[in-house]
Design a protein around this motif. Structure first.
Motif, PDB file in Angstrom:
ATOM      1  N   GLU A  20       0.869  -0.858   0.005  1.00  0.00           N
ATOM      2  CA  GLU A  20       0.411   0.289  -0.117  1.00  0.00           C
ATOM      3  C   GLU A  20       0.800   1.086  -0.075  1.00  0.00           C
ATOM      4  O   GLU A  20       2.493   1.183   0.946  1.00  0.00           O
ATOM      5  N   PRO A  21       0.645   2.209  -0.768  1.00  0.00           N
ATOM      6  CA  PRO A  21       1.083   3.506  -0.748  1.00  0.00           C
ATOM      7  C   PRO A  21       1.354   4.111   0.643  1.00  0.00           C
ATOM      8  O   PRO A  21       0.076   4.168   1.621  1.00  0.00           O
ATOM      9  N   LEU A  22       2.140   4.918   0.840  1.00  0.00           N
ATOM     10  CA  LEU A  22       2.446   6.030   2.503  1.00  0.00           C
ATOM     11  C   LEU A  22       1.586   6.791   2.349  1.00  0.00           C
ATOM     12  O   LEU A  22       0.670   7.377   0.770  1.00  0.00           O
ATOM     13  N   PRO A  23       0.797   6.992   3.889  1.00  0.00           N
ATOM     14  CA  PRO A  23      -0.785   7.751   3.158  1.00  0.00           C
ATOM     15  C   PRO A  23       0.150   9.600   3.045  1.00  0.00           C
ATOM     16  O   PRO A  23      -1.145  10.236   3.925  1.00  0.00           O
ATOM     17  N   PHE A  24       1.301   9.840   3.417  1.00  0.00           N
ATOM     18  CA  PHE A  24       1.986  11.146   3.101  1.00  0.00           C
ATOM     19  C   PHE A  24       0.757  11.777   1.752  1.00  0.00           C
ATOM     20  O   PHE A  24       0.893  10.918   0.954  1.00  0.00           O
ATOM     21  N   PRO A  25       0.335  13.165   2.491  1.00  0.00           N
ATOM     22  CA  PRO A  25       0.023  13.948   1.350  1.00  0.00           C
ATOM     23  C   PRO A  25       1.109  13.883  -0.685  1.00  0.00           C
ATOM     24  O   PRO A  25       2.309  14.323   0.322  1.00  0.00           O
TER      25      PRO A  25
END
Length: 90
Positions: A20-25
């Motif tokens: 899953e991709p990281l939750p950073f904008p």
């Protein structure tokens, strides 16, 4: 004291899968903005280094000149004509 390898305070390993991709904008910035900021950063760092070098050089020169005084430096203004009235007792 016992060591618990499975106990984690912040998150558990099964909460975030590795794929899953990281939750950073995502940062959507103009490349000219970042180039300008990098340029200003380097210029300010250079000016800071120059100012620090001037200050340190001035201090070192003053200490060198102070430590290499001669006895004649105490009488450097002995022949001046300005302060004639000093010490005459009038």
């Amino acid at each position: 004291m016992k060591f618990f390898p499975n106990a984690c305070v912040f998150f558990k390993a099964e909460d975030v899968p590795a794929t899953e991709p990281l939750p950073f904008p995502e940062a959507e910035q103009d490349s000219s903005d970042t180039t300008l900021m990098k340029t200003l950063g380097w210029v300010s760092a250079g000016l800071g280094a120059v100012a620090l070098g001037l200050f340190v050089g001035r201090e070192l020169r003053q200490r060198y000149k102070f430590n290499h005084r001669t006895p004649y430096d105490a009488y450097s203004h002995a022949g001046d004509e300005k302060d004639v009235d000093f010490g005459l007792g009038t």
